[in-house]
Scaffold this motif. Structure first.
Motif, PDB file in Angstrom:
ATOM      1  N   TYR A 197       7.740  10.865 -62.250  1.00 22.87           N
ATOM      2  CA  TYR A 197       7.971  11.292 -63.640  1.00 22.87           C
ATOM      3  C   TYR A 197       7.771  12.794 -63.768  1.00 22.87           C
ATOM      4  O   TYR A 197       8.584  13.483 -64.410  1.00 22.87           O
ATOM      5  N   PHE A 198       6.723  13.300 -63.177  1.00 25.00           N
ATOM      6  CA  PHE A 198       6.442  14.732 -63.229  1.00 25.00           C
ATOM      7  C   PHE A 198       7.605  15.526 -62.652  1.00 25.00           C
ATOM      8  O   PHE A 198       8.051  16.519 -63.246  1.00 25.00           O
ATOM      9  N   GLN A 199       8.126  15.081 -61.532  1.00 19.31           N
ATOM     10  CA  GLN A 199       9.204  15.820 -60.885  1.00 19.31           C
ATOM     11  C   GLN A 199      10.484  15.780 -61.707  1.00 19.31           C
ATOM     12  O   GLN A 199      11.163  16.798 -61.865  1.00 19.31           O
ATOM     13  N   GLN A 200      10.788  14.637 -62.274  1.00 15.87           N
ATOM     14  CA  GLN A 200      12.041  14.485 -63.001  1.00 15.87           C
ATOM     15  C   GLN A 200      11.999  15.109 -64.396  1.00 15.87           C
ATOM     16  O   GLN A 200      12.985  15.695 -64.851  1.00 15.87           O
ATOM     17  N   HIS A 201      10.855  15.018 -65.066  1.00 13.51           N
ATOM     18  CA  HIS A 201      10.809  15.394 -66.481  1.00 13.51           C
ATOM     19  C   HIS A 201      10.029  16.670 -66.777  1.00 13.51           C
ATOM     20  O   HIS A 201      10.147  17.217 -67.877  1.00 13.51           O
ATOM     21  N   VAL A 202       9.230  17.150 -65.819  1.00 15.35           N
ATOM     22  CA  VAL A 202       8.429  18.349 -66.071  1.00 15.35           C
ATOM     23  C   VAL A 202       8.943  19.545 -65.285  1.00 15.35           C
ATOM     24  O   VAL A 202       9.034  20.653 -65.812  1.00 15.35           O
ATOM     25  N   ILE A 203       9.314  19.328 -64.014  1.00 15.18           N
ATOM     26  CA  ILE A 203       9.767  20.458 -63.185  1.00 15.18           C
ATOM     27  C   ILE A 203      11.255  20.360 -62.844  1.00 15.18           C
ATOM     28  O   ILE A 203      11.724  21.034 -61.925  1.00 15.18           O
ATOM     29  N   ASN A 204      11.974  19.524 -63.583  1.00 15.55           N
ATOM     30  CA  ASN A 204      13.444  19.468 -63.481  1.00 15.55           C
ATOM     31  C   ASN A 204      13.945  19.255 -62.047  1.00 15.55           C
ATOM     32  O   ASN A 204      14.876  19.920 -61.586  1.00 15.55           O
ATOM     33  N   ASN A 205      13.280  18.351 -61.353  1.00 16.33           N
ATOM     34  CA  ASN A 205      13.683  17.953 -60.001  1.00 16.33           C
ATOM     35  C   ASN A 205      13.596  19.074 -58.966  1.00 16.33           C
ATOM     36  O   ASN A 205      14.261  19.023 -57.914  1.00 16.33           O
ATOM     37  N   ASP A 206      12.791  20.081 -59.245  1.00 18.21           N
ATOM     38  CA  ASP A 206      12.493  21.047 -58.188  1.00 18.21           C
ATOM     39  C   ASP A 206      11.806  20.322 -57.031  1.00 18.21           C
ATOM     40  O   ASP A 206      11.044  19.368 -57.252  1.00 18.21           O
ATOM     41  N   PRO A 207      12.036  20.753 -55.793  1.00 18.59           N
ATOM     42  CA  PRO A 207      11.328  20.143 -54.668  1.00 18.59           C
ATOM     43  C   PRO A 207       9.834  20.424 -54.768  1.00 18.59           C
ATOM     44  O   PRO A 207       9.415  21.455 -55.323  1.00 18.59           O
ATOM     45  N   ILE A 208       9.033  19.513 -54.237  1.00 18.06           N
ATOM     46  CA  ILE A 208       7.585  19.674 -54.237  1.00 18.06           C
ATOM     47  C   ILE A 208       7.130  20.155 -52.867  1.00 18.06           C
ATOM     48  O   ILE A 208       7.553  19.629 -51.829  1.00 18.06           O
ATOM     49  N   LEU A 209       6.277  21.146 -52.864  1.00 19.13           N
ATOM     50  CA  LEU A 209       5.638  21.644 -51.652  1.00 19.13           C
ATOM     51  C   LEU A 209       4.172  21.231 -51.734  1.00 19.13           C
ATOM     52  O   LEU A 209       3.409  21.762 -52.531  1.00 19.13           O
ATOM     53  N   TRP A 210       3.809  20.255 -50.907  1.00 20.16           N
ATOM     54  CA  TRP A 210       2.461  19.707 -50.961  1.00 20.16           C
ATOM     55  C   TRP A 210       1.495  20.542 -50.133  1.00 20.16           C
ATOM     56  O   TRP A 210       1.835  20.996 -49.046  1.00 20.16           O
ATOM     57  N   TYR A 211       0.290  20.735 -50.641  1.00 21.66           N
ATOM     58  CA  TYR A 211      -0.824  21.253 -49.841  1.00 21.66           C
ATOM     59  C   TYR A 211      -1.902  20.168 -49.852  1.00 21.66           C
ATOM     60  O   TYR A 211      -2.230  19.598 -50.894  1.00 21.66           O
ATOM     61  N   LEU A 212      -2.409  19.829 -48.701  1.00 22.17           N
ATOM     62  CA  LEU A 212      -3.366  18.735 -48.565  1.00 22.17           C
ATOM     63  C   LEU A 212      -4.499  19.160 -47.647  1.00 22.17           C
ATOM     64  O   LEU A 212      -4.303  19.966 -46.742  1.00 22.17           O
ATOM     65  N   GLU A 213      -5.670  18.604 -47.891  1.00 24.39           N
ATOM     66  CA  GLU A 213      -6.790  18.864 -46.984  1.00 24.39           C
ATOM     67  C   GLU A 213      -7.597  17.586 -46.797  1.00 24.39           C
ATOM     68  O   GLU A 213      -7.664  16.737 -47.679  1.00 24.39           O
ATOM     69  N   ASN A 214      -8.168  17.465 -45.614  1.00 18.56           N
ATOM     70  CA  ASN A 214      -8.869  16.258 -45.198  1.00 18.56           C
ATOM     71  C   ASN A 214     -10.352  16.564 -45.081  1.00 18.56           C
ATOM     72  O   ASN A 214     -10.759  17.413 -44.290  1.00 18.56           O
ATOM     73  N   CYS A 215     -11.167  15.844 -45.847  1.00 20.57           N
ATOM     74  CA  CYS A 215     -12.609  16.071 -45.803  1.00 20.57           C
ATOM     75  C   CYS A 215     -13.291  15.203 -44.752  1.00 20.57           C
ATOM     76  O   CYS A 215     -14.032  15.709 -43.914  1.00 20.57           O
ATOM     77  N   GLU A 216     -13.035  13.904 -44.769  1.00 19.74           N
ATOM     78  CA  GLU A 216     -13.803  12.989 -43.914  1.00 19.74           C
ATOM     79  C   GLU A 216     -12.966  11.956 -43.165  1.00 19.74           C
ATOM     80  O   GLU A 216     -13.520  11.107 -42.466  1.00 19.74           O
ATOM     81  N   LEU A 217     -11.651  11.985 -43.261  1.00 21.38           N
ATOM     82  CA  LEU A 217     -10.826  10.935 -42.675  1.00 21.38           C
ATOM     83  C   LEU A 217     -10.569  11.168 -41.189  1.00 21.38           C
ATOM     84  O   LEU A 217     -10.269  12.281 -40.774  1.00 21.38           O
ATOM     85  N   THR A 218     -10.665  10.098 -40.392  1.00 21.94           N
ATOM     86  CA  THR A 218     -10.225  10.173 -39.006  1.00 21.94           C
ATOM     87  C   THR A 218      -8.702  10.262 -38.978  1.00 21.94           C
ATOM     88  O   THR A 218      -8.040  10.116 -40.010  1.00 21.94           O
ATOM     89  N   THR A 219      -8.150  10.469 -37.812  1.00 25.44           N
ATOM     90  CA  THR A 219      -6.693  10.596 -37.728  1.00 25.44           C
ATOM     91  C   THR A 219      -5.977   9.325 -38.198  1.00 25.44           C
ATOM     92  O   THR A 219      -4.931   9.413 -38.844  1.00 25.44           O
ATOM     93  N   VAL A 220      -6.527   8.146 -37.887  1.00 21.48           N
ATOM     94  CA  VAL A 220      -5.854   6.921 -38.332  1.00 21.48           C
ATOM     95  C   VAL A 220      -6.031   6.712 -39.830  1.00 21.48           C
ATOM     96  O   VAL A 220      -5.133   6.199 -40.508  1.00 21.48           O
ATOM     97  N   ASP A 221      -7.193   7.087 -40.362  1.00 21.07           N
ATOM     98  CA  ASP A 221      -7.376   7.027 -41.819  1.00 21.07           C
ATOM     99  C   ASP A 221      -6.369   7.934 -42.516  1.00 21.07           C
ATOM    100  O   ASP A 221      -5.750   7.558 -43.516  1.00 21.07           O
TER     101      ASP A 221
END
Length: 341
Positions: free
Chosen positions: A228-252
């Motif tokens: 909904y955010f992509q379609q109605h707020v940012i007019n279908n602009d592509p999303i560039l995600w930034y993510l960070e991992n605090c405690e997850l193992t690679t499989v998590d």
């Protein structure tokens, strides 16, 4: 349409703890941080939740939410900075009055990224993923951390550039006081994975992200409607995600990323950036590089990793909702953020 708050000179900063508060033995850290804010010309108002911590939270969910709602609706408070992250911010979401919050910055990371992402997705108000209050208590700040103030002082329609740090902190050493808070000793080197196997990558899109450990729990809730955010707020602009991992193992981490993919979070995604993490430990020879390579191949997008984001400081300030152009070459990264509506 994205709405950008603005941090003015001599603004009043509200300190509230929607996740963890600070126990009495560490109250000095809060006082130091508030003094640094005062020295910068800001006024500071601390809520009651800041000073308490019991059963992995500052206070019960409804009390945390009430104080947050009051802080967000108070015209005399211009920016909100929690003391730090925690574990159980998600408990307060159902009690937040998103319809009546005022347009003001919320700055933080870790568990606070749940509040940041939910607020931007629900309201279209930009939020700032960057240092918590505790990180700003030093006599000086390194250049990367210090950019938070410049980012929050940009007006709608303007842009600002950040560069990758020179060095990062390998481990936390709270007993060794540093005027800059962090002990930056290791050489920073941003890495890339792309279909062309080149060491230079350019990617752009609307920024969204946070700590994977906690924002993944927004999937399937009213607070995680990325489509909904992509379609109605940012007019279908592509999303560039930034993510960070605090405690997850690679499989998590792999399970979490697959869930995000299946939930549609990575549809019309231009790329994903991952912060440095000490948690990226292999499981049965399944390494973090394997995770990134598989994700890049499945989504046919570039992956940038070991960026300045998250629990291995210093970190850049990323604005949820802003349009960003990111370039990485020879281990150096440049992020230009545009405050487009």
């Amino acid at each position: 349409m994205i709405k950008y708050p603005f941090l003015k000179e001599e603004a009043t900063i509200g300190i509230t703890a929607p996740s963890s508060g600070v126990g009495s033995e560490l109250h000095g850290l809060i006082k130091d941080a508030c003094n640094r804010m005062n020295a910068k010309g800001f006024n500071v108002i601390c809520g009651e939740t800041v000073w308490t911590q019991d059963k992995a939270k500052s206070s019960p969910a409804k009390i945390r939410a009430t104080e947050l709602n009051d802080t967000m609706q108070d015209d005399n408070i211009h920016t909100v900075i929690p003391p730090w992250g925690g574990e159980l911010l998600i408990e307060v979401l159902e009690y937040i009055d998103f319809e009546n919050i005022k347009s003001k910055w919320i700055l933080g990371y870790s568990d606070i990224s749940v509040l940041l992402l939910a607020t931007t997705l629900k309201t279209g108000i930009a939020t700032a993923h960057g240092p918590n209050l505790i990180d700003l208590r030093g006599v000086h700040s390194d250049e990367t951390t210090a950019m938070w103030q410049a980012l929050l002082s940009i007006k709608t329609g303007e842009s600002i550039i950040q560069h990758s740090s020179q060095k990062y902190q390998k481990e936390w050493n709270h007993d060794n006081f540093s005027p800059c808070v962090f002990h930056l000793t290791e050489q920073t080197y941003w890495k890339v994975i792309s279909d062309s196997n080149v060491m230079k990558v350019r990617v752009s899109g609307r920024l969204l992200g946070g700590c994977v450990d906690v924002i993944r729990h927004l999937i399937g809730t009213p607070f995680g409607d990325v489509q909904y955010f992509q379609q109605h707020v940012i007019n279908n602009d592509p999303i560039l995600w930034y993510l960070e991992n605090c405690e997850l193992t690679t499989v998590d981490l792999r399970r979490s990323l697959v869930q995000m993919k299946l939930a549609g979070w990575f549809e019309n995604c231009s790329g994903i950036m991952f912060g440095r993490s000490e948690a990226n430990q292999p499981v049965q020879d399944y390494t973090i590089r394997d995770v990134y390579e598989e994700l890049s191949e499945e989504l046919q997008i570039p992956i940038i990793y070991d960026i300045d984001c998250g629990h291995v400081p210093p970190q850049m300030t990323f604005i949820n909702g802003a349009y960003a152009e990111v370039e990485v070459e020879n281990g150096k990264g440049t992020v230009k953020q545009y405050f487009y509506p």
